[in-house]
Design a protein around this motif. Structure first.
Motif, PDB file in Angstrom:
ATOM      1  N   UNK A  56      -6.727  22.487  37.640  1.00 29.57           N
ATOM      2  CA  UNK A  56      -6.061  21.883  38.794  1.00 29.57           C
ATOM      3  C   UNK A  56      -5.482  22.952  39.712  1.00 29.57           C
ATOM      4  N   UNK A  57      -4.830  23.955  39.111  1.00 28.95           N
ATOM      5  CA  UNK A  57      -4.223  25.022  39.915  1.00 28.95           C
ATOM      6  C   UNK A  57      -5.289  25.848  40.620  1.00 28.95           C
ATOM      7  N   UNK A  58      -6.342  26.225  39.886  1.00 26.70           N
ATOM      8  CA  UNK A  58      -7.393  27.039  40.497  1.00 26.70           C
ATOM      9  C   UNK A  58      -8.131  26.275  41.585  1.00 26.70           C
ATOM     10  N   UNK A  59      -8.373  24.994  41.364  1.00 27.86           N
ATOM     11  CA  UNK A  59      -9.024  24.181  42.388  1.00 27.86           C
ATOM     12  C   UNK A  59      -8.135  24.035  43.611  1.00 27.86           C
ATOM     13  N   UNK A  60      -6.836  23.889  43.383  1.00 29.32           N
ATOM     14  CA  UNK A  60      -5.904  23.772  44.488  1.00 29.32           C
ATOM     15  C   UNK A  60      -5.881  25.044  45.332  1.00 29.32           C
ATOM     16  N   UNK A  69      -7.668  17.117  39.038  1.00 27.85           N
ATOM     17  CA  UNK A  69      -7.096  16.205  38.049  1.00 27.85           C
ATOM     18  C   UNK A  69      -8.163  15.466  37.261  1.00 27.85           C
ATOM     19  N   UNK A  70      -9.399  15.471  37.761  1.00 31.61           N
ATOM     20  CA  UNK A  70     -10.487  14.828  37.024  1.00 31.61           C
ATOM     21  C   UNK A  70     -10.680  15.486  35.664  1.00 31.61           C
ATOM     22  N   UNK A  71     -10.479  16.798  35.623  1.00 33.42           N
ATOM     23  CA  UNK A  71     -10.659  17.539  34.361  1.00 33.42           C
ATOM     24  C   UNK A  71      -9.502  17.342  33.385  1.00 33.42           C
ATOM     25  N   UNK A  72      -8.337  16.894  33.888  1.00 36.83           N
ATOM     26  CA  UNK A  72      -7.132  16.712  33.068  1.00 36.83           C
ATOM     27  C   UNK A  72      -6.674  18.025  32.436  1.00 36.83           C
ATOM     28  N   UNK A  73      -6.938  19.136  33.122  1.00 36.34           N
ATOM     29  CA  UNK A  73      -6.519  20.457  32.644  1.00 36.34           C
ATOM     30  C   UNK A  73      -5.715  21.139  33.745  1.00 36.34           C
ATOM     31  N   UNK A  74      -4.453  21.520  33.462  1.00 40.04           N
ATOM     32  CA  UNK A  74      -3.596  22.127  34.499  1.00 40.04           C
ATOM     33  C   UNK A  74      -4.192  23.396  35.101  1.00 40.04           C
TER      34      UNK A  74
END
Length: 201
Positions: free
Chosen positions: A140-144, A132-137
């Motif tokens: 966020x999904x790939x990091x998750x 969420x730090x990047x504010x890009x979905x």
């Protein structure tokens, strides 16, 4: 894994161990550890770059008379900028740690099992917060997904990262304690008997 092992002082040796306990306790502990890790990271980041950390005020019209301008002219860091630099990583790391602990504990309570899938769910929750730090979905999904797979593999291989064939040797190196009275080997005793002048070595 550490049941029955004692350290030198006779206390239970708890390394390595699996975190257990109520969800609220685990979440608070993870939050505190994350905040400490974020503060340490920010401190290293501040020390790494020699330039002063400064903030430009948007609310003071006469910037020449502001404390920020004075700090800038003197080459000193602004305390508000330092706090902001420390607070950002401390907040995100503590939030990611708390998300992992809360999600893992909730999954464990909902499923009624303590296995690697709980760590996967916790890793995915922590990955969402960290991304969420990047504010890009997409990030966020790939990091998750990436952190979820990593936590699954980490939990699947147990707290120990040592190959099981060498576990006894590593355990002896980590937890073994020398006896209070030194006992010589038979070979050394034979050598001292053969060479009497070296008996006191």
């Amino acid at each position: 894994m550490t049941a029955g092992r004692l350290n030198y002082w006779g206390e239970p040796n708890d390394r390595p161990y699996k975190v257990e306990g109520p969800c609220i306790t685990r979440t608070i502990n993870a939050y505190a550890v994350g905040a400490a890790a974020g503060t340490a990271f920010a401190a290293c980041q501040l020390a790494w770059y020699p330039d002063p950390v400064q903030t430009t005020s948007r609310f003071i019209r006469n910037a020449a008379t502001s404390t920020t301008a004075a700090a800038s002219s003197s080459g000193l860091s602004d305390s508000r900028a330092i706090l902001r630099t420390i607070a950002r990583p401390a907040f995100w790391m503590s939030a990611a740690g708390a998300a992992f602990a809360a999600a893992e504990c909730t999954a464990e309570a909902a499923r009624g099992k303590s296995d690697s899938w709980n760590a996967t769910i916790g890793g995915m929750a922590a990955g969402l917060v960290a991304g969420a730090v990047s504010q890009k979905p997409g990030i966020m999904v790939s990091t998750s997904l990436g952190l979820g797979l990593f936590m699954f593999a980490l939990d699947m291989t147990s707290p120990s990262s040592v190959y099981e064939g060498h576990q006894d040797e590593v355990t002896h190196k980590m937890y073994g304690v020398l006896p209070k009275t030194h006992k010589e080997s038979e070979e050394l005793a034979d050598l001292k008997e053969k060479y009497p002048k070296f008996q006191n070595l």
